[in-house]
Motif scaffolding. Structure first.
Motif, PDB file in Angstrom:
ATOM      1  N   ALA A   1     -10.251   5.406   5.144  1.00  0.00           N
ATOM      2  CA  ALA A   1      -9.801   6.326   4.104  1.00  0.00           C
ATOM      3  C   ALA A   1      -8.336   5.994   3.888  1.00  0.00           C
ATOM      4  N   SER A   2      -7.991   5.694   2.672  1.00  0.00           N
ATOM      5  CA  SER A   2      -6.634   5.283   2.395  1.00  0.00           C
ATOM      6  C   SER A   2      -5.779   6.467   1.985  1.00  0.00           C
ATOM      7  N   SER A   3      -4.640   6.592   2.634  1.00  0.00           N
ATOM      8  CA  SER A   3      -3.697   7.613   2.218  1.00  0.00           C
ATOM      9  C   SER A   3      -2.469   6.971   1.586  1.00  0.00           C
ATOM     10  N   SER A   4      -2.520   5.654   1.424  1.00  0.00           N
ATOM     11  CA  SER A   4      -1.413   4.947   0.794  1.00  0.00           C
ATOM     12  C   SER A   4      -1.675   4.791  -0.697  1.00  0.00           C
ATOM     13  N   THR A   5      -0.589   4.809  -1.450  1.00  0.00           N
ATOM     14  CA  THR A   5      -0.706   4.640  -2.897  1.00  0.00           C
ATOM     15  C   THR A   5       0.277   3.570  -3.342  1.00  0.00           C
ATOM     16  N   VAL A   6      -0.184   2.680  -4.206  1.00  0.00           N
ATOM     17  CA  VAL A   6       0.663   1.664  -4.796  1.00  0.00           C
ATOM     18  C   VAL A   6       1.005   2.138  -6.202  1.00  0.00           C
ATOM     19  N   VAL A   7       2.279   2.071  -6.546  1.00  0.00           N
ATOM     20  CA  VAL A   7       2.708   2.458  -7.887  1.00  0.00           C
ATOM     21  C   VAL A   7       3.279   1.214  -8.550  1.00  0.00           C
ATOM     22  N   MET A   8       2.679   0.844  -9.683  1.00  0.00           N
ATOM     23  CA  MET A   8       3.124  -0.330 -10.428  1.00  0.00           C
ATOM     24  C   MET A   8       3.292   0.075 -11.885  1.00  0.00           C
ATOM     25  N   GLN A   9       4.472  -0.015 -12.387  1.00  0.00           N
ATOM     26  CA  GLN A   9       4.807   0.348 -13.755  1.00  0.00           C
ATOM     27  C   GLN A   9       4.214   1.710 -14.097  1.00  0.00           C
ATOM     28  N   ASP A  10       3.207   1.758 -14.956  1.00  0.00           N
ATOM     29  CA  ASP A  10       2.669   3.038 -15.427  1.00  0.00           C
ATOM     30  C   ASP A  10       1.407   3.486 -14.707  1.00  0.00           C
TER      31      ASP A  10
ATOM     32  N   SER B   1      -0.850   4.067 -10.853  1.00  0.00           N
ATOM     33  CA  SER B   1      -0.851   4.131  -9.402  1.00  0.00           C
ATOM     34  C   SER B   1      -2.296   4.118  -8.931  1.00  0.00           C
ATOM     35  N   PHE B   2      -2.522   3.594  -7.733  1.00  0.00           N
ATOM     36  CA  PHE B   2      -3.873   3.490  -7.200  1.00  0.00           C
ATOM     37  C   PHE B   2      -3.823   3.467  -5.686  1.00  0.00           C
ATOM     38  N   PRO B   3      -4.932   3.887  -5.042  1.00  0.00           N
ATOM     39  CA  PRO B   3      -4.966   3.861  -3.575  1.00  0.00           C
ATOM     40  C   PRO B   3      -4.900   2.429  -3.058  1.00  0.00           C
ATOM     41  N   ALA B   4      -4.355   2.257  -1.879  1.00  0.00           N
ATOM     42  CA  ALA B   4      -4.202   0.921  -1.310  1.00  0.00           C
ATOM     43  C   ALA B   4      -4.625   0.909   0.141  1.00  0.00           C
ATOM     44  N   CYS B   5      -5.030  -0.263   0.583  1.00  0.00           N
ATOM     45  CA  CYS B   5      -5.413  -0.450   1.973  1.00  0.00           C
ATOM     46  C   CYS B   5      -4.878  -1.806   2.422  1.00  0.00           C
ATOM     47  N   LYS B   6      -4.235  -1.860   3.550  1.00  0.00           N
ATOM     48  CA  LYS B   6      -3.705  -3.113   4.079  1.00  0.00           C
ATOM     49  C   LYS B   6      -4.662  -3.617   5.149  1.00  0.00           C
ATOM     50  N   ILE B   7      -5.031  -4.874   5.042  1.00  0.00           N
ATOM     51  CA  ILE B   7      -5.923  -5.497   6.012  1.00  0.00           C
ATOM     52  C   ILE B   7      -5.193  -6.678   6.615  1.00  0.00           C
TER      53      ILE B   7
END
Length: 155
Positions: free
Chosen positions: A136-145, A147-153
């Protein structure tokens, strides 16, 4: 086509009459070959994307028996089209139960969907038994306009 014509056409256009390396029936108009997939040893990979946005149209327990990944990515987010499919998530459990080895598997959903949450809750004990972890991802990536959930592997 005669056999001689088929031979000439395959020499002038190599691979044209082959489907997955198997000679296809030239008279067949079907886009899918009716030939069975030959059995072979399982394939081990680090990361596998569950085909077709985790739709049940072409992923079944056989996929998970043969494609053994440390990480599976589930990208479906279209409930109207059955993505992700509960049947495919159940197929992961069924396929993994046939491995005969208790390798760690991590399931990475790219979207938080009702189907995924219900499946997770209803099959949590089976997941633990099969050594399957759902991220379950609690990280968010924000790019310009956007944002979306992110997961680092890391491998």
């Amino acid at each position: 086509h005669t056999e001689d014509e088929l031979s000439r056409s395959s020499h002038s256009n190599p691979g044209k009459s082959l489907v997955n390396g198997i000679k296809a029936n030239p008279a067949s108009n079907s886009p899918k070959s009716s030939l069975p997939v030959p059995m072979g040893p399982p394939v081990y990979v680090d990361l596998a994307y569950i085909p077709n946005h985790c739709s049940g149209k072409n992923t079944d327990p056989e996929f998970f028996k043969r494609v053994r990944a440390s990480y599976y990515v589930v990208s479906g987010n279209d409930a109207a089209n059955g993505e992700p499919s509960r049947a495919v998530l159940d197929a992961l459990l069924e396929g993994k139960s046939q491995w005969g080895e208790n390798l760690q598997v991590t399931l990475i959903p790219t979207h938080d969907t009702e189907v995924t949450r219900e499946w997770y809750q209803q099959t949590h004990e089976k997941q633990q038994e099969l050594n399957i972890m759902v991220l379950a991802s609690s990280s968010t990536v924000v790019m310009q306009d956007e944002s979306f959930p992110a997961c680092k592997i890391e491998f």
